[in-house]
Design a protein around this motif. Sequence first.
Motif, PDB file in Angstrom:
ATOM      1  N   TRP A  92       0.849  -1.207   0.000  1.00 32.04           N
ATOM      2  CA  TRP A  92       0.000   0.000   0.000  1.00 32.04           C
ATOM      3  C   TRP A  92       0.874   1.243   0.000  1.00 32.04           C
ATOM      4  O   TRP A  92       0.645   2.177  -0.766  1.00 32.04           O
ATOM      5  CB  TRP A  92      -0.928  -0.041   1.210  1.00 32.04           C
ATOM      6  CG  TRP A  92      -1.654   1.229   1.485  1.00 32.04           C
ATOM      7  CD1 TRP A  92      -2.591   1.832   0.687  1.00 32.04           C
ATOM      8  CD2 TRP A  92      -1.518   2.073   2.629  1.00 32.04           C
ATOM      9  NE1 TRP A  92      -3.048   2.990   1.285  1.00 32.04           N
ATOM     10  CE2 TRP A  92      -2.403   3.155   2.469  1.00 32.04           C
ATOM     11  CE3 TRP A  92      -0.743   2.005   3.779  1.00 32.04           C
ATOM     12  CZ2 TRP A  92      -2.526   4.167   3.417  1.00 32.04           C
ATOM     13  CZ3 TRP A  92      -0.869   2.991   4.721  1.00 32.04           C
ATOM     14  CH2 TRP A  92      -1.753   4.072   4.526  1.00 32.04           C
ATOM     15  N   ARG A  93       1.898   1.260   0.847  1.00 37.57           N
ATOM     16  CA  ARG A  93       2.793   2.414   0.916  1.00 37.57           C
ATOM     17  C   ARG A  93       3.545   2.637  -0.392  1.00 37.57           C
ATOM     18  O   ARG A  93       3.873   3.766  -0.739  1.00 37.57           O
ATOM     19  CB  ARG A  93       3.814   2.236   2.046  1.00 37.57           C
ATOM     20  CG  ARG A  93       3.212   2.291   3.418  1.00 37.57           C
ATOM     21  CD  ARG A  93       2.787   3.679   3.738  1.00 37.57           C
ATOM     22  NE  ARG A  93       2.461   3.800   5.150  1.00 37.57           N
ATOM     23  CZ  ARG A  93       2.252   4.933   5.741  1.00 37.57           C
ATOM     24  NH1 ARG A  93       2.326   6.052   5.072  1.00 37.57           N
ATOM     25  NH2 ARG A  93       1.942   4.964   7.013  1.00 37.57           N
ATOM     26  N   TYR A  97      -1.685  -1.034  -5.070  1.00 39.97           N
ATOM     27  CA  TYR A  97      -2.952  -1.301  -4.404  1.00 39.97           C
ATOM     28  C   TYR A  97      -3.493  -2.697  -4.669  1.00 39.97           C
ATOM     29  O   TYR A  97      -4.134  -3.284  -3.795  1.00 39.97           O
ATOM     30  CB  TYR A  97      -3.983  -0.247  -4.799  1.00 39.97           C
ATOM     31  CG  TYR A  97      -3.673   1.143  -4.277  1.00 39.97           C
ATOM     32  CD1 TYR A  97      -2.773   1.349  -3.242  1.00 39.97           C
ATOM     33  CD2 TYR A  97      -4.283   2.253  -4.824  1.00 39.97           C
ATOM     34  CE1 TYR A  97      -2.504   2.619  -2.757  1.00 39.97           C
ATOM     35  CE2 TYR A  97      -4.018   3.533  -4.344  1.00 39.97           C
ATOM     36  CZ  TYR A  97      -3.129   3.705  -3.309  1.00 39.97           C
ATOM     37  OH  TYR A  97      -2.865   4.959  -2.824  1.00 39.97           O
ATOM     38  N   LEU A 129      -7.955   1.524   4.996  1.00 44.60           N
ATOM     39  CA  LEU A 129      -7.093   2.594   4.494  1.00 44.60           C
ATOM     40  C   LEU A 129      -6.912   2.481   2.987  1.00 44.60           C
ATOM     41  O   LEU A 129      -6.934   3.484   2.266  1.00 44.60           O
ATOM     42  CB  LEU A 129      -5.732   2.549   5.199  1.00 44.60           C
ATOM     43  CG  LEU A 129      -5.736   2.929   6.675  1.00 44.60           C
ATOM     44  CD1 LEU A 129      -4.384   2.611   7.296  1.00 44.60           C
ATOM     45  CD2 LEU A 129      -6.076   4.395   6.845  1.00 44.60           C
ATOM     46  N   HIS A 132     -10.085   3.536   1.253  1.00 40.73           N
ATOM     47  CA  HIS A 132     -10.188   4.998   1.327  1.00 40.73           C
ATOM     48  C   HIS A 132      -9.296   5.655   0.277  1.00 40.73           C
ATOM     49  O   HIS A 132      -9.718   6.569  -0.425  1.00 40.73           O
ATOM     50  CB  HIS A 132      -9.832   5.479   2.731  1.00 40.73           C
ATOM     51  CG  HIS A 132      -9.965   6.948   2.892  1.00 40.73           C
ATOM     52  ND1 HIS A 132      -8.904   7.806   2.736  1.00 40.73           N
ATOM     53  CD2 HIS A 132     -11.046   7.720   3.154  1.00 40.73           C
ATOM     54  CE1 HIS A 132      -9.319   9.041   2.906  1.00 40.73           C
ATOM     55  NE2 HIS A 132     -10.614   9.017   3.166  1.00 40.73           N
ATOM     56  N   ASN A 133      -8.059   5.192   0.165  1.00 36.08           N
ATOM     57  CA  ASN A 133      -7.137   5.756  -0.826  1.00 36.08           C
ATOM     58  C   ASN A 133      -7.621   5.539  -2.244  1.00 36.08           C
ATOM     59  O   ASN A 133      -7.323   6.343  -3.132  1.00 36.08           O
ATOM     60  CB  ASN A 133      -5.752   5.172  -0.666  1.00 36.08           C
ATOM     61  CG  ASN A 133      -4.955   5.828   0.432  1.00 36.08           C
ATOM     62  OD1 ASN A 133      -5.530   6.437   1.315  1.00 36.08           O
ATOM     63  ND2 ASN A 133      -3.664   5.678   0.393  1.00 36.08           N
ATOM     64  N   GLN A 134      -8.338   4.469  -2.462  1.00 33.58           N
ATOM     65  CA  GLN A 134      -8.856   4.176  -3.799  1.00 33.58           C
ATOM     66  C   GLN A 134     -10.196   4.844  -4.062  1.00 33.58           C
ATOM     67  O   GLN A 134     -10.751   4.707  -5.141  1.00 33.58           O
ATOM     68  CB  GLN A 134      -8.994   2.657  -3.982  1.00 33.58           C
ATOM     69  CG  GLN A 134      -7.672   1.942  -4.044  1.00 33.58           C
ATOM     70  CD  GLN A 134      -7.851   0.450  -4.235  1.00 33.58           C
ATOM     71  OE1 GLN A 134      -8.594  -0.200  -3.508  1.00 33.58           O
ATOM     72  NE2 GLN A 134      -7.165  -0.096  -5.219  1.00 33.58           N
TER      73      GLN A 134
END
Length: 140
Positions: A92-93, A97, A129, A132-134
Motif C-alpha cells: 500500500w505504501r 494497491y 485505508l 479509502h485511498n482508492q
Amino acid sequence: MTGGRRCLIAVAALAVAACRESKPVARPAKETIDSVSRRDTRVLLSTADAFYARGEFDSARAGFQRVFDRAMESADTLTAARALTSIGLASWRRGNYADARTFGERAVALKISAGLTKELAKSYNALGLLAHNQGRFREA
C-alpha cells in the motif's frame, strides 16, 4: 454525523491505535534483510519493522515475505498472518494497491480460519485505508 464521516473517523482511530501498538525495534542502518536471513524469525520481523518505520518499503516487504515463508514452514499461523498484513501495508505504501488488497484479504482469511479474531483489527484497518485511498468510501 453522516455514515461516511463516522466510518472515516473510525478508520482514523484504528490507524492511530495501530501505530501506538507497534513499536519497531531500531536496527543499524547497515542491517539488510540478507544479513539477518539466518537468524531467528523475531529478529527478522523486527528488522523488517524497522525498515518499514524508516520508509524503506521494498526492503520491509522482502523481510516480511521471509517472515511469512518461515512462519509457514514452522506452522506459526499467527506470525504468518501478521506478516501477510505487513506485506499488504508495505505494498500500500508503495502504491501497489492490487497487491495490498490481495495480501490484506489473505491475512483476513488466514486469521479467520485459524480463529485469530483478536488479530483482525489491524488487517481490517489496512484494508479500510486502502479502500479509502482508492476512493471506495463505502467499503472503507
